[in-house]
Design an enzyme around this catalytic site. Structure first.
Site, PDB file in Angstrom:
ATOM      1  N   CYS A  49       0.811  -1.228   0.000  1.00 42.73           N
ATOM      2  CA  CYS A  49       0.000   0.000   0.000  1.00 42.73           C
ATOM      3  C   CYS A  49       0.843   1.277   0.000  1.00 42.73           C
ATOM      4  O   CYS A  49       0.325   2.363  -0.240  1.00 42.73           O
ATOM      5  CB  CYS A  49      -0.954   0.000   1.191  1.00 42.73           C
ATOM      6  SG  CYS A  49      -2.003  -1.458   1.244  1.00 42.73           S
TER       7      CYS A  49
ATOM      8  N   HIS B 239      -3.060   7.145   2.270  1.00 36.53           N
ATOM      9  CA  HIS B 239      -3.533   5.845   1.783  1.00 36.53           C
ATOM     10  C   HIS B 239      -4.903   5.578   2.397  1.00 36.53           C
ATOM     11  O   HIS B 239      -5.140   5.846   3.570  1.00 36.53           O
ATOM     12  CB  HIS B 239      -2.539   4.758   2.190  1.00 36.53           C
ATOM     13  CG  HIS B 239      -3.073   3.380   1.983  1.00 36.53           C
ATOM     14  ND1 HIS B 239      -3.609   2.977   0.786  1.00 36.53           N
ATOM     15  CD2 HIS B 239      -3.191   2.319   2.828  1.00 36.53           C
ATOM     16  CE1 HIS B 239      -4.019   1.732   0.899  1.00 36.53           C
ATOM     17  NE2 HIS B 239      -3.778   1.306   2.130  1.00 36.53           N
TER      18      HIS B 239
ATOM     19  N   ASN C 259     -10.191  -0.130   0.133  1.00 37.88           N
ATOM     20  CA  ASN C 259      -8.728  -0.037   0.113  1.00 37.88           C
ATOM     21  C   ASN C 259      -8.222  -0.628  -1.203  1.00 37.88           C
ATOM     22  O   ASN C 259      -8.322  -1.845  -1.405  1.00 37.88           O
ATOM     23  CB  ASN C 259      -8.179  -0.805   1.322  1.00 37.88           C
ATOM     24  CG  ASN C 259      -6.661  -0.770   1.414  1.00 37.88           C
ATOM     25  OD1 ASN C 259      -5.982  -0.393   0.472  1.00 37.88           O
ATOM     26  ND2 ASN C 259      -6.151  -1.190   2.553  1.00 37.88           N
TER      27      ASN C 259
HETATM   28  N1  ACO Z   1     -18.346  -8.297   9.637  1.00 40.28           N
HETATM   29  C1  ACO Z   1     -18.833  -8.579  10.865  1.00 40.28           C
HETATM   30  N2  ACO Z   1     -18.066  -8.948  11.886  1.00 40.28           N
HETATM   31  C2  ACO Z   1     -16.755  -9.033  11.674  1.00 40.28           C
HETATM   32  C3  ACO Z   1     -16.170  -8.762  10.427  1.00 40.28           C
HETATM   33  C4  ACO Z   1     -17.034  -8.382   9.388  1.00 40.28           C
HETATM   34  N3  ACO Z   1     -16.584  -8.088   8.156  1.00 40.28           N
HETATM   35  N4  ACO Z   1     -14.846  -8.928  10.523  1.00 40.28           N
HETATM   36  C5  ACO Z   1     -14.586  -9.298  11.785  1.00 40.28           C
HETATM   37  N5  ACO Z   1     -15.740  -9.358  12.488  1.00 40.28           N
HETATM   38  C6  ACO Z   1     -15.922  -9.693  13.888  1.00 40.28           C
HETATM   39  C7  ACO Z   1     -14.836 -10.611  14.418  1.00 40.28           C
HETATM   40  O1  ACO Z   1     -15.130 -11.960  14.111  1.00 40.28           O
HETATM   41  C8  ACO Z   1     -14.912 -10.332  15.889  1.00 40.28           C
HETATM   42  O2  ACO Z   1     -16.010 -11.037  16.422  1.00 40.28           O
HETATM   43  P1  ACO Z   1     -15.910 -11.697  17.896  1.00 40.28           P
HETATM   44  O3  ACO Z   1     -15.725 -10.535  18.829  1.00 40.28           O
HETATM   45  O4  ACO Z   1     -17.236 -12.386  18.032  1.00 40.28           O
HETATM   46  O5  ACO Z   1     -14.732 -12.615  17.855  1.00 40.28           O
HETATM   47  C9  ACO Z   1     -15.265  -8.844  15.957  1.00 40.28           C
HETATM   48  O6  ACO Z   1     -15.808  -8.512  14.674  1.00 40.28           O
HETATM   49  C10 ACO Z   1     -14.079  -7.958  16.242  1.00 40.28           C
HETATM   50  O7  ACO Z   1     -13.026  -8.329  15.367  1.00 40.28           O
HETATM   51  P2  ACO Z   1     -11.692  -7.515  15.350  1.00 40.28           P
HETATM   52  O8  ACO Z   1     -10.796  -8.078  14.285  1.00 40.28           O
HETATM   53  O9  ACO Z   1     -11.157  -7.421  16.733  1.00 40.28           O
HETATM   54  O10 ACO Z   1     -12.244  -6.107  14.877  1.00 40.28           O
HETATM   55  P3  ACO Z   1     -11.526  -4.701  14.883  1.00 40.28           P
HETATM   56  O11 ACO Z   1     -12.259  -3.769  15.734  1.00 40.28           O
HETATM   57  O12 ACO Z   1     -10.051  -4.816  15.080  1.00 40.28           O
HETATM   58  O13 ACO Z   1     -11.769  -4.243  13.389  1.00 40.28           O
HETATM   59  C11 ACO Z   1     -10.562  -4.059  11.339  1.00 40.28           C
HETATM   60  C12 ACO Z   1     -11.206  -4.998  12.339  1.00 40.28           C
HETATM   61  C13 ACO Z   1     -11.630  -3.208  10.693  1.00 40.28           C
HETATM   62  C14 ACO Z   1      -9.877  -4.912  10.273  1.00 40.28           C
HETATM   63  C15 ACO Z   1      -9.547  -3.152  12.074  1.00 40.28           C
HETATM   64  O14 ACO Z   1      -8.689  -3.919  12.878  1.00 40.28           O
HETATM   65  C16 ACO Z   1      -8.747  -2.362  11.105  1.00 40.28           C
HETATM   66  O15 ACO Z   1      -9.252  -1.525  10.414  1.00 40.28           O
HETATM   67  N6  ACO Z   1      -7.428  -2.592  11.062  1.00 40.28           N
HETATM   68  C17 ACO Z   1      -6.593  -1.949  10.109  1.00 40.28           C
HETATM   69  C18 ACO Z   1      -6.414  -2.911   9.024  1.00 40.28           C
HETATM   70  C19 ACO Z   1      -6.347  -2.280   7.686  1.00 40.28           C
HETATM   71  O16 ACO Z   1      -6.789  -1.193   7.423  1.00 40.28           O
HETATM   72  N7  ACO Z   1      -5.773  -3.056   6.804  1.00 40.28           N
HETATM   73  C20 ACO Z   1      -5.677  -2.678   5.469  1.00 40.28           C
HETATM   74  C21 ACO Z   1      -4.436  -3.213   4.909  1.00 40.28           C
HETATM   75  S1  ACO Z   1      -3.074  -2.458   5.598  1.00 40.28           S
HETATM   76  C22 ACO Z   1      -3.054  -1.002   5.033  1.00 40.28           C
HETATM   77  O17 ACO Z   1      -3.587  -0.732   3.997  1.00 40.28           O
HETATM   78  C23 ACO Z   1      -2.367  -0.077   5.859  1.00 40.28           C
END
Ligand code: ACO
Length: 321
Positions: free
Chosen positions: A115, A248, A278
């Site tokens: 990215c 980004h 993204n």
């Molecule tokens: N829909 C519904 N529920 C979901 C989904 C979904 N798509 N994905 C995960 N969950 C659930 C999980 O199963 C979990 O459930 P549980 O509590 O029953 O176990 C709950 O949601 C929480 O999951 P987490 O992974 O802890 O959620 P978090 O609050 O961390 O959010 C996210 C996840 C959105 C991916 C966040 O961590 C994030 O944005 N991280 C940055 C990652 C990113 O942007 N990556 C892009 C690539 S890197 C880059 O470009 C820089």
């Protein structure tokens, strides 16, 4: 003194927007409320089967070349940032050169920094131009991330989309790019990767994107703030002198945190994550082109571009448009 300045921008998104509810209808165990609340994403674009990164790049590049008012044969350097190349080789940049009908023997190669790829590619192109070795570069971010998503992994498949953005960067007596910084720390390679490869005619390992979302979130927030301040310091500029931040586009909460750290209000931040998701290396040039074409970004505006991605890699560019 030779400087490097953006002369034109272009972009392309394939097909029609795919909403969060469309993903639910396709069987992804998620909801519009969850995706919007955690990421800000409402729609993304997914390339139809057979449409490759080089094809998305071709359309974006033709638009950038037209906007720059030059012809394809005036391009003597092509750098494509992609993590989803058409092939293992030749490079997507070489394929793009052929698709654009360029036969002038200019250099063409890909950059792989996930990215952060567009900021890496732009920085490399700037150094070629400032050295005097090349006069006009086509710098492209192009991705079909939908091809490396595990559609049964709801934690990742809802986040990404496909697209391409391009700029023509040319030699100029007037400063364009004023400062840039690139960084990597490979010790974090396990929190975001596609840990597979091809050998002996088979995929070895896992061909899909894997991510520790919370670890990525924390890392991204820290380094994006740091690197934006770094390029400002290099240029002897203050956040208040920045017209636009183009980060980004991974997650609206990461973007808001970076803007807050710089003391910028969100009306000075270009965001496309809501509509595009993204698009990895394509996200920054896509956002830049959108804001140029809708009139928000105008000649003379001072802009910070910044990215972070797998590797981990991160970087920023401060430029006068
Ligand atoms: N829909 C519904 N529920 C979901 C989904 C979904 N798509 N994905 C995960 N969950 C659930 C999980 O199963 C979990 O459930 P549980 O509590 O029953 O176990 C709950 O949601 C929480 O999951 P987490 O992974 O802890 O959620 P978090 O609050 O961390 O959010 C996210 C996840 C959105 C991916 C966040 O961590 C994030 O944005 N991280 C940055 C990652 C990113 O942007 N990556 C892009 C690539 S890197 C880059 O470009 C820089």
């Amino acid at each position: 003194m030779i400087y490097a300045r953006i002369a034109g921008t272009g972009s392309h998104l394939p097909g029609e927007p795919v909403s969060n509810d469309d993903l639910v209808a396709r069987g992804v165990d998620t909801s519009d409320e969850w995706i919007v609340g955690r990421t800000g994403i409402r729609t993304r674009y997914l390339a139809p089967a057979g449409v490759s990164s080089s094809e998305l790049a071709r359309i974006a590049s033709e638009r950038a070349i037209e906007a720059a008012g030059c012809s394809a044969d005036d391009i003597d350097l092509i750098i494509v940032a992609t993590s989803t190349p058409d092939f293992i080789f030749p490079s997507t940049a070489a394929l793009l050169q052929a698709k654009l009908g360029i036969r002038n023997g200019g250099a063409a190669f890909d950059v792989q920094a996930v990215c952060s790829g567009f900021v890496y590619a732009l920085t490399v192109a700037e150094k070629f131009i400032r050295s005097g070795s090349h006069k006009r570069a086509l710098v492209v971010g192009a991705e079909v991330f939908s091809r490396i998503l595990d559609w049964s992994d709801r934690g990742t498949c809802v986040l990404f989309g496909d697209g391409a953005g391009a700029v023509v960067l040319e030699a100029s007596a007037v400063p364009g790019i004023r400062a840039s910084a690139l960084h990597a720390d490979g010790s974090h390679h396990e929190i975001l990767n596609v840990p597979g490869t091809v050998a002996a005619g088979q995929v070895i390992g896992d061909p899909f994107l894997r991510m520790d979302g919370q670890a990525v979130f924390k890392f991204a927030v820290k380094v994006l703030g740091d690197v934006a301040l770094e390029v400002l310091e290099q240029a002897g500029a203050l956040p208040a002198q920045v017209d636009w931040l183009i980060p980004h586009q991974a997650n609206i909460r990461i973007i808001q945190s970076t803007a807050k750290r710089l003391g910028l209000s969100m009306d000075r931040v270009i965001t496309t994550v809501e509509q595009h998701g993204n698009t990895s290396a394509a996200s920054i040039p896509l956002a830049l082109d959108l804001a140029v074409r809708d009139g928000r970004i105008r000649p003379g505006h001072r802009i910070i571009l910044e990215g972070v991605g797998g590797g981990f890699t991160w970087g920023a560019t401060l430029l006068d448009f």
